[in-house]
Design a protein around this motif. Structure first.
Motif, PDB file in Angstrom:
ATOM      1  N   GLY A  60      27.459  35.474  27.056  1.00 41.64           N
ATOM      2  CA  GLY A  60      27.127  34.059  27.207  1.00 41.64           C
ATOM      3  C   GLY A  60      28.325  33.205  27.557  1.00 41.64           C
ATOM      4  N   SER A  61      29.531  33.684  27.259  1.00 41.60           N
ATOM      5  CA  SER A  61      30.719  32.903  27.584  1.00 41.60           C
ATOM      6  C   SER A  61      30.906  32.739  29.084  1.00 41.60           C
ATOM      7  CB  SER A  61      31.965  33.566  26.978  1.00 41.60           C
ATOM      8  OG  SER A  61      32.244  34.813  27.592  1.00 41.60           O
ATOM      9  N   LEU A  62      30.200  33.542  29.873  1.00 39.62           N
ATOM     10  CA  LEU A  62      30.278  33.402  31.329  1.00 39.62           C
ATOM     11  C   LEU A  62      29.793  32.034  31.795  1.00 39.62           C
ATOM     12  CD1 LEU A  62      29.076  36.893  32.625  1.00 39.62           C
ATOM     13  CD2 LEU A  62      31.339  35.885  32.923  1.00 39.62           C
ATOM     14  N   MET A  63      29.004  31.351  30.987  1.00 43.99           N
ATOM     15  CA  MET A  63      28.510  30.039  31.393  1.00 43.99           C
ATOM     16  C   MET A  63      29.648  29.020  31.481  1.00 43.99           C
ATOM     17  SD  MET A  63      26.677  28.526  27.940  1.00 43.99           S
ATOM     18  CE  MET A  63      25.971  30.090  27.416  1.00 43.99           C
ATOM     19  N   PHE A  64      30.783  29.330  30.875  1.00 39.53           N
ATOM     20  CA  PHE A  64      31.931  28.430  30.937  1.00 39.53           C
ATOM     21  C   PHE A  64      32.931  28.841  32.023  1.00 39.53           C
ATOM     22  CE2 PHE A  64      30.518  28.483  26.449  1.00 39.53           C
ATOM     23  CZ  PHE A  64      30.107  27.165  26.360  1.00 39.53           C
ATOM     24  N   PHE A  65      32.637  29.933  32.719  1.00 43.56           N
ATOM     25  CA  PHE A  65      33.554  30.434  33.729  1.00 43.56           C
ATOM     26  C   PHE A  65      33.140  29.918  35.099  1.00 43.56           C
ATOM     27  CE2 PHE A  65      35.270  34.497  31.500  1.00 43.56           C
ATOM     28  CZ  PHE A  65      35.521  33.737  30.372  1.00 43.56           C
ATOM     29  N   GLY A  66      34.132  29.572  35.899  1.00 42.25           N
ATOM     30  CA  GLY A  66      33.883  29.100  37.246  1.00 42.25           C
ATOM     31  C   GLY A  66      34.616  29.944  38.262  1.00 42.25           C
ATOM     32  N   LEU A  67      34.550  29.496  39.507  1.00 42.50           N
ATOM     33  CA  LEU A  67      35.159  30.253  40.589  1.00 42.50           C
ATOM     34  C   LEU A  67      36.675  30.304  40.460  1.00 42.50           C
ATOM     35  CD1 LEU A  67      34.625  31.760  43.232  1.00 42.50           C
ATOM     36  CD2 LEU A  67      34.779  29.578  44.434  1.00 42.50           C
ATOM     37  N   HIS A  68      37.266  29.278  39.860  1.00 39.20           N
ATOM     38  CA  HIS A  68      38.722  29.195  39.772  1.00 39.20           C
ATOM     39  C   HIS A  68      39.238  29.457  38.353  1.00 39.20           C
ATOM     40  CE1 HIS A  68      38.672  27.641  43.843  1.00 39.20           C
ATOM     41  NE2 HIS A  68      37.807  26.714  43.471  1.00 39.20           N
ATOM     42  N   THR A  69      38.406  30.030  37.501  1.00 34.93           N
ATOM     43  CA  THR A  69      38.856  30.410  36.163  1.00 34.93           C
ATOM     44  C   THR A  69      39.897  31.525  36.266  1.00 34.93           C
ATOM     45  OG1 THR A  69      36.709  29.842  35.215  1.00 34.93           O
ATOM     46  CG2 THR A  69      38.125  31.291  33.916  1.00 34.93           C
ATOM     47  N   PRO A  70      41.034  31.424  35.594  1.00 33.68           N
ATOM     48  CA  PRO A  70      42.033  32.499  35.658  1.00 33.68           C
ATOM     49  C   PRO A  70      41.423  33.851  35.299  1.00 33.68           C
ATOM     50  CG  PRO A  70      42.955  30.581  34.577  1.00 33.68           C
ATOM     51  CD  PRO A  70      41.490  30.289  34.765  1.00 33.68           C
ATOM     52  N   LEU A  71      41.788  34.848  36.059  1.00 33.28           N
ATOM     53  CA  LEU A  71      41.183  36.169  35.895  1.00 33.28           C
ATOM     54  C   LEU A  71      41.472  36.769  34.527  1.00 33.28           C
ATOM     55  CD1 LEU A  71      39.493  38.158  37.546  1.00 33.28           C
ATOM     56  CD2 LEU A  71      41.612  39.270  38.262  1.00 33.28           C
ATOM     57  N   VAL A  72      42.550  36.351  33.870  1.00 31.02           N
ATOM     58  CA  VAL A  72      42.891  36.918  32.571  1.00 31.02           C
ATOM     59  C   VAL A  72      41.802  36.627  31.548  1.00 31.02           C
ATOM     60  CG1 VAL A  72      44.207  34.863  31.882  1.00 31.02           C
ATOM     61  CG2 VAL A  72      44.699  37.074  30.807  1.00 31.02           C
ATOM     62  N   TRP A  73      41.133  35.467  31.648  1.00 30.85           N
ATOM     63  CA  TRP A  73      40.043  35.155  30.725  1.00 30.85           C
ATOM     64  C   TRP A  73      38.855  36.079  30.960  1.00 30.85           C
ATOM     65  CZ3 TRP A  73      41.375  32.626  26.677  1.00 30.85           C
ATOM     66  CH2 TRP A  73      42.384  31.669  26.736  1.00 30.85           C
ATOM     67  N   ALA A 180      26.108  27.868  44.368  1.00 30.50           N
ATOM     68  CA  ALA A 180      24.775  28.317  43.954  1.00 30.50           C
ATOM     69  C   ALA A 180      24.854  29.627  43.184  1.00 30.50           C
ATOM     70  CB  ALA A 180      23.874  28.474  45.177  1.00 30.50           C
ATOM     71  N   PHE A 181      25.738  30.517  43.621  1.00 29.68           N
ATOM     72  CA  PHE A 181      25.876  31.799  42.935  1.00 29.68           C
ATOM     73  C   PHE A 181      26.464  31.610  41.540  1.00 29.68           C
ATOM     74  CE2 PHE A 181      27.916  35.737  41.755  1.00 29.68           C
ATOM     75  CZ  PHE A 181      26.975  36.687  42.097  1.00 29.68           C
ATOM     76  N   ILE A 182      27.475  30.743  41.413  1.00 27.83           N
ATOM     77  CA  ILE A 182      28.073  30.489  40.101  1.00 27.83           C
ATOM     78  C   ILE A 182      27.035  29.889  39.161  1.00 27.83           C
ATOM     79  CG2 ILE A 182      29.795  29.144  38.867  1.00 27.83           C
ATOM     80  CD1 ILE A 182      30.927  31.504  40.386  1.00 27.83           C
ATOM     81  N   HIS A 183      26.228  28.965  39.682  1.00 29.37           N
ATOM     82  CA  HIS A 183      25.162  28.386  38.848  1.00 29.37           C
ATOM     83  C   HIS A 183      24.170  29.453  38.415  1.00 29.37           C
ATOM     84  CE1 HIS A 183      22.254  25.510  37.326  1.00 29.37           C
ATOM     85  NE2 HIS A 183      21.328  26.062  38.093  1.00 29.37           N
ATOM     86  N   ALA A 184      23.800  30.334  39.328  1.00 31.72           N
ATOM     87  CA  ALA A 184      22.879  31.422  38.976  1.00 31.72           C
ATOM     88  C   ALA A 184      23.492  32.346  37.939  1.00 31.72           C
ATOM     89  CB  ALA A 184      22.510  32.205  40.240  1.00 31.72           C
ATOM     90  N   MET A 185      24.801  32.579  38.050  1.00 30.00           N
ATOM     91  CA  MET A 185      25.486  33.408  37.053  1.00 30.00           C
ATOM     92  C   MET A 185      25.462  32.754  35.683  1.00 30.00           C
ATOM     93  SD  MET A 185      29.467  34.678  37.029  1.00 30.00           S
ATOM     94  CE  MET A 185      30.024  33.028  36.564  1.00 30.00           C
ATOM     95  N   HIS A 186      25.627  31.448  35.637  1.00 30.38           N
ATOM     96  CA  HIS A 186      25.582  30.731  34.361  1.00 30.38           C
ATOM     97  C   HIS A 186      24.202  30.841  33.716  1.00 30.38           C
ATOM     98  CE1 HIS A 186      29.136  27.946  35.664  1.00 30.38           C
ATOM     99  NE2 HIS A 186      29.518  29.171  35.366  1.00 30.38           N
TER     100      HIS A 186
END
Length: 229
Positions: A60-73, A180-186
């Motif tokens: 569920g934490s993926l809902m806070f991740f975006g396209l520019h979220t650092p990859l380490v998270w 749209a893809f990021i929103h669908a992922m959330h």
């Protein structure tokens, strides 16, 4: 963030996207034996239910991740998710196999593996369907001024939309596909989390501690001794 997001939106190669997701597999490898050891110290129910709930929260934490979220998270989330899933699969499989006789161990192992693989396929199918439906609804607003063939191609997937945007020199369409893809992922992450949390609740209810019939409470022992001739 899913490997397809890394490969498409972030421009990773297939190998780079696979390596970015590899901590989840490594976590599962470590989590399975770790879960078995924890069950020996505590019981099966608290270990597996807590681990599955943690896996659900990690998803569920993926809902806070975006396209520019650092990859380490993303890597941290993958490790937690893999460890948690491994801590569920390992102990539950061991518990199921321990209830079978040696003659039925082969059949039990086959049934367990079949159920696990079927559940994985159903989970991927449900998650993919949610993402596909949400993506098509989200991308629709950006396709009104596009040619018909481009609209059909963009509705298939974000990757197809990016190819179409490159072909007609419309970078705005590629950005809209990424959004749209990021929103669908959330949205898919929320549903996946809820399903995992429901599974954790099922484990709490189903894995009730069993009492050995030979273990009697002190009060019962006193009653039996007082009534003995």
């Amino acid at each position: 963030m899913a490997p397809s997001t890394c490969q498409g939106a972030r421009g990773f190669s297939p190998l780079e996207a696979g390596l970015a997701f590899s901590p989840a597999a490594l976590g599962s490898i470590v989590g399975a034996p770790l879960g078995v050891r924890l069950v020996r110290r505590w019981s099966l129910r608290p270990v597996t239910a807590t681990a599955l709930a943690t896996a659900g929260l990690a998803m569920g934490s993926l809902m806070f991740f975006g396209l520019h979220t650092p990859l380490v998270w993303n890597e941290i989330m993958y490790v937690v998710q893999g460890l948690s899933v491994g801590m569920v699969i390992g102990p539950v499989t061991a518990a199921l196999m321990s209830t079978l006789s040696l003659e039925r161990a082969g059949a039990g192992s086959s049934v367990t593996n079949t159920v696990r693989q079927t559940g994985s396929l159903l989970g991927i199918a449900v998650g993919g369907a949610i993402m596909s439906i949400t993506y098509r609804r989200e991308i629709e607003a950006s396709l009104h001024e596009m040619p018909g063939p481009v609209q059909e191609q963009a509705r298939v997937s974000a990757e197809q939309a990016r190819h179409a945007a490159t072909a007609i020199h419309q970078p705005a369409l590629a950005h809209a596909a990424d959004d749209a893809f990021i929103h669908a992922m959330h949205v898919s992450a929320v549903w996946t989390m809820l399903i995992a949390l429901f599974g954790a609740a099922v484990l709490v209810i189903a894995l009730r501690p069993t009492r050995n019939p030979t273990d009697r409470a002190p009060a019962q022992v006193d009653v039996l001794e007082s009534t003995a001739p």
